[in-house]
Scaffold this active site. Structure first.
Site, PDB file in Angstrom:
ATOM      1  N   CYS A  74       0.871  -1.185   0.000  1.00 18.99           N
ATOM      2  CA  CYS A  74       0.000   0.000   0.000  1.00 18.99           C
ATOM      3  C   CYS A  74       0.898   1.221   0.000  1.00 18.99           C
ATOM      4  O   CYS A  74       1.724   1.388   0.916  1.00 18.99           O
ATOM      5  CB  CYS A  74      -0.893  -0.017   1.241  1.00 18.99           C
ATOM      6  SG  CYS A  74      -1.905   1.478   1.462  1.00 18.99           S
ATOM      7  N   CYS A 188      -1.051   3.686  -6.976  1.00 18.15           N
ATOM      8  CA  CYS A 188      -1.818   2.970  -5.948  1.00 18.15           C
ATOM      9  C   CYS A 188      -1.933   1.535  -6.420  1.00 18.15           C
ATOM     10  O   CYS A 188      -2.165   1.284  -7.608  1.00 18.15           O
ATOM     11  CB  CYS A 188      -3.196   3.603  -5.769  1.00 18.15           C
ATOM     12  SG  CYS A 188      -4.329   2.659  -4.708  1.00 18.15           S
TER      13      CYS A 188
END
Length: 290
Positions: A74, A188
């Protein structure tokens, strides 16, 4: 060789893009994947909140699952907390992710690069230090993609299409001619799953850069350096995991979530290249007790 699993963590299902790369690079390893969907989206939270969740999940994976390495799959959690994890777990091999600006600079010919990422990632000191180090080498267009990760989590096709078109338009004019954006950084881990929808706006000639393969390669290097690389397939036997549920260890990925297991299982069916054991749910109370 170590038969202990590798931990993989994301705010939701975006880390599946990294897990796919890990499974391809490290086919003999076992993985425990934690999706913190009850507390997502991280990209629109503050650093303190994200750091606290990242530390709590890592502690749970270390204590309850005896992981031998941790991949923070992440971007937002890496930016907010990887430095804290290195203090909390000094002996644990740790791999984080960050938008792949350096590879983008290396491949771009027009020197114009767009970065799609969460607002939290783009605001982080870690990202901005990286950006500043490369500012003289290319022009970067930064686009905070509010809501896109959540739409991917929900498998909202209409929302995904609308948001991809909006954020691609905000990034600039794409193409391989001088003055156009020829390279798109997917900042992302959720975004590789909507590359096809983004292509509708950018065209086929634009280079797309994500972090899955480099992260997997770095994980291999760290496991080898610590002499923990699994060199043969997991033996076939059934064992009970921390929940008391029997798992077939030939299914080499265990899924955990702080949200709804049915949602994670459905996402795994859509996005994971290899099958995984059905997801187990861990509440904050269960994690604290582990």
């Amino acid at each position: 060789m170590s038969d202990r699993p590798v931990g993989v963590f994301d705010s939701g299902i975006g880390g599946f893009s990294v897990l796919n790369a890990l499974q391809a690079e490290l086919p003999n390893e076992r993985f425990v994947y934690f999706a913190d969907t009850a507390h997502a989206p991280y990209g629109e939270r503050g650093d303190d909140y994200v750091a606290a969740r990242t530390r709590a999940v890592t502690r749970h994976l270390v204590d309850a699952h005896d992981i031998k390495a941790m991949v923070v799959a992440c971007n937002t959690a890496t930016a907010a907390a990887i430095h804290l994890l290195r203090v909390d777990h000094a002996a644990l091999p740790l791999v984080g992710v960050e938008p792949a600006l350096k590879p983008a600079v290396a491949i771009s010919r027009t020197r114009r690069i767009a970065v799609l990422a969460t607002r939290g990632t783009l605001a982080s000191a870690k990202f901005n230090a990286l950006l500043a180090s490369l500012a003289a080498q290319a022009d970067f267009s930064l686009v905070p993609c509010d809501g896109l990760a959540a739409a991917i989590e929900a498998n909202d096709a209409a929302g995904i299409a609308s948001l991809c078109a909006r954020y691609a338009a905000a990034a600039g004019t794409f193409g391989i001619a001088a003055g156009k954006v020829d390279t798109l950084v997917l900042g992302c881990t959720h975004y590789p799953f909507v590359a096809e929808q983004l292509r509708a706006s950018t065209g086929a000639e634009v280079h797309y850069i994500d972090t899955g393969a480099p992260v997997a390669q770095q994980t291999r290097r760290l496991l080898a350096a610590s002499q923990q690389l699994a060199v043969s397939a997991t033996r076939q036997e059934d064992t009970a995991d921390a929940t008391g549920t029997t798992r077939d260890r030939t299914r080499t990925t265990l899924l955990l979530t702080s949200g709804h297991s049915s949602q994670l299982d459905a996402a795994a069916s859509r996005w994971l290249l290899r099958s995984a054991a059905p997801a187990a749910v861990f509440s904050a109370a269960a994690m604290a007790a582990a």
